[in-house]
Enzyme design. Structure first.
Site, PDB file in Angstrom:
ATOM      1  N   HIS A  26       0.917  -1.226   0.080  1.00  0.00           N
ATOM      2  CA  HIS A  26       0.084  -0.002   0.027  1.00  0.00           C
ATOM      3  C   HIS A  26       1.027   1.255   0.016  1.00  0.00           C
ATOM      4  CE1 HIS A  26      -3.198  -2.621   1.354  1.00  0.00           C
ATOM      5  NE2 HIS A  26      -2.425  -3.365   2.421  1.00  0.00           N
ATOM      6  N   ARG A  49      -4.812   1.554  12.544  1.00  0.00           N
ATOM      7  CA  ARG A  49      -5.617   1.747  11.381  1.00  0.00           C
ATOM      8  C   ARG A  49      -6.216   3.146  11.377  1.00  0.00           C
ATOM      9  NH1 ARG A  49     -11.245  -1.380   9.668  1.00  0.00           N
ATOM     10  NH2 ARG A  49     -11.867  -0.256  11.232  1.00  0.00           N
ATOM     11  N   ARG A 168     -13.824  -9.577   6.443  1.00  0.00           N
ATOM     12  CA  ARG A 168     -14.512  -8.860   7.290  1.00  0.00           C
ATOM     13  C   ARG A 168     -15.150  -7.466   6.424  1.00  0.00           C
ATOM     14  NH1 ARG A 168      -9.365  -6.863   8.689  1.00  0.00           N
ATOM     15  NH2 ARG A 168      -9.183  -4.573   8.179  1.00  0.00           N
ATOM     16  N   HIS A 230      -0.759 -12.429   4.346  1.00  0.00           N
ATOM     17  CA  HIS A 230      -0.587 -12.544   5.822  1.00  0.00           C
ATOM     18  C   HIS A 230      -0.637 -14.208   6.152  1.00  0.00           C
ATOM     19  CE1 HIS A 230      -0.096  -8.296   6.088  1.00  0.00           C
ATOM     20  NE2 HIS A 230      -1.331  -8.063   5.913  1.00  0.00           N
ATOM     21  N   ASP A 281       3.908  -4.276   2.466  1.00  0.00           N
ATOM     22  CA  ASP A 281       2.550  -3.983   2.899  1.00  0.00           C
ATOM     23  C   ASP A 281       2.567  -2.549   3.448  1.00  0.00           C
ATOM     24  OD1 ASP A 281       0.064  -4.287   3.804  1.00  0.00           O
ATOM     25  OD2 ASP A 281       0.600  -5.717   5.595  1.00  0.00           O
TER      26      ASP A 281
HETATM   27 ZN    ZN Z   1      -2.227  -5.002   3.331  1.00  0.00          ZN
END
Ligand code: ZN
Length: 420
Positions: A26, A49, A168, A230, A281
């Site tokens: 990202h 987050r 999710r 992951h 990531d």
């Molecule tokens: Zn990620």
């Protein structure tokens, strides 16, 4: 005179290895490096987050382009020659849909010459039972899979994969449709975050009666197309499923340590012949060898033994080779190997390798244990020199511009009272 008196150096030429594909990035999160490290009440993934969402809220296409350019340049300098960019920051800061953010990423990759696989991610809900928060709603969400397909088609000509953000954030019916979309528009590449945090695994078990990977398997989505990002908390049966179904696992050791996710039991997975790649990531590190080193060191800290992941030819060769092959699957290009038909994405180590004094048999082990971007002399993508001496570059001004931008973004992140 006694002591050190070398004769002719034993080396003969550069060591060249395949460039490493980065299976998960990202790019915009490059702006967060070092933030959120002060004492706070619950310093966990979810508090990080919230910080990341503050950043996401203030990034437009120009900011995205500069941050991605910086991140990709740093990746190239440290051995990554291709990248799968998992993009969920789709819409502009005013929430207007469009492809400007995605096109900014594409321009960034072209500017520095890294090989890009753009993997837009579908996002539709805030959690298993959670409503969307304002940033998710404004920046991440397409209102239907059809709208998402239109968005992908508007990116015609860009090599694409297809992602579901996570189980999710995407319901089972949509997951199935995204799996089909990946075959039609994404060269068969279906990426998804799985089992990064214990909480999402527990919720998956509560809502679906199965962990994330087992649940994906019930939908028929654990196949060789699956790029499972992951997998930290995948249970033994799920890890076995990944191997049996021929899926590919994308491990992100630095981010998994940074976000306190946990340590993936890699010894057992590799012993079973599981396919895997590495990804950067959150981009707190953009360095191929440091990802591999941390993967091995995590196993050492758990097992109390050295050389957990070594093969017959040592640790460097085994890890670089496995990760490059699995990485090629994650980016979906013929890369990661030195053979006819593969793109000439190459990393050339310094000559002589100062870590070993020029012992080719040990160069890759030394690179794995003690190497860094300084050990890399040159990096080529498609046969073109993209990092190393001999190329004119705009690095100095780029780094200065990016530094100013990051400072500006960090101020703006805390200006909006309504931000999470
Ligand atoms: Zn990620």
């Amino acid at each position: 005179m006694t002591g050190f008196a070398p004769a002719q150096p034993p080396w003969d030429g550069f060591v060249v290895i395949p460039g490493m594909p980065n299976g998960h990035s990202h790019a915009f999160q490059r702006a967060l490096v070092g933030m959120g490290e002060r004492v706070e009440e619950t310093p966990n993934f979810w508090s990080w987050r919230a910080l990341m969402y503050r950043l996401a809220a203030v990034i437009g296409p120009d900011e995205m382009e500069l941050l991605a350019t910086l991140a990709y340049l740093e990746m190239l300098q440290a051995g990554f020659t291709s990248v799968a960019e998992f993009l969920y920051l789709h819409h502009g800061p005013d929430g207007r849909p469009g492809v400007a953010m995605a096109e900014a990423v594409v321009r960034a990759a072209r500017r520095v010459g890294i090989r890009l696989r753009l993997v837009p991610a579908y996002y539709e809900r805030g959690g298993f039972e959670a409503a969307l928060d304002p940033v998710q709603k404004m920046r991440f969400v397409h209102h239907s899979i059809d709208a998402f397909e239109d968005y992908l088609r508007a990116l015609g000509g860009v090599p694409l994969g297809v992602a579901a953000h996570s189980i999710r954030a995407v319901c089972p019916a949509s997951l199935e449709r995204l799996g089909e979309l990946a075959v039609r528009l994404g060269d068969g590449l279906f990426h998804i975050h799985v089992a990064e945090q214990r909480l999402e695994v527990e919720e998956s078990r509560r809502f679906y009666g199965a962990g994330p990977i087992a649940m994906l398997d019930q939908l028929g989505l654990v196949t060789p197309h699956l790029q499972a990002v992951h997998g930290t908390h995948a249970d033994r049966a799920e890890r076995r499923l990944l191997v049996e179904r021929g899926a590919n696992l994308v491990l992100c050791p630095t981010t998994e340590a940074y976000l306190a996710d946990g340590i993936f039991p890699a010894v057992e997975y590799l012993d079973r012949g599981g396919s895997w790649a590495v990804g950067t990531d959150a981009n707190v590190a953009r360095d191929a060898v440091s990802e591999l080193r941390l993967l091995e060191y995590g196993q050492r800290l758990c097992s109390g033994q050295r050389s957990n992941l070594a093969g017959r030819s040592g640790i460097g060769t085994r890890l670089w080779q496995d990760a490059a092959r699995g990485g090629a699957r994650a980016v979906g290009f013929p890369v990661g190997v030195l053979e006819p038909g593969a793109f000439a994405d190459l990393v050339m180590l310094e000559d002589p390798c100062l870590l070993t004094g020029g012992d080719p048999d040990l160069d890759l082990d030394a690179f794995l244990i003690g190497g860094s971007r300084e050990t890399i002399a040159r990096v080529y993508v498609g046969g073109r020199l993209r990092s190393g001496s001999g190329i004119p570059n705009e690095q100095v001004s780029l780094r200065a511009d990016a530094g100013r931008l990051i400072g500006w973004l960090r101020e703006r992140m805390f200006e909006r009272p309504g931000s999470p």
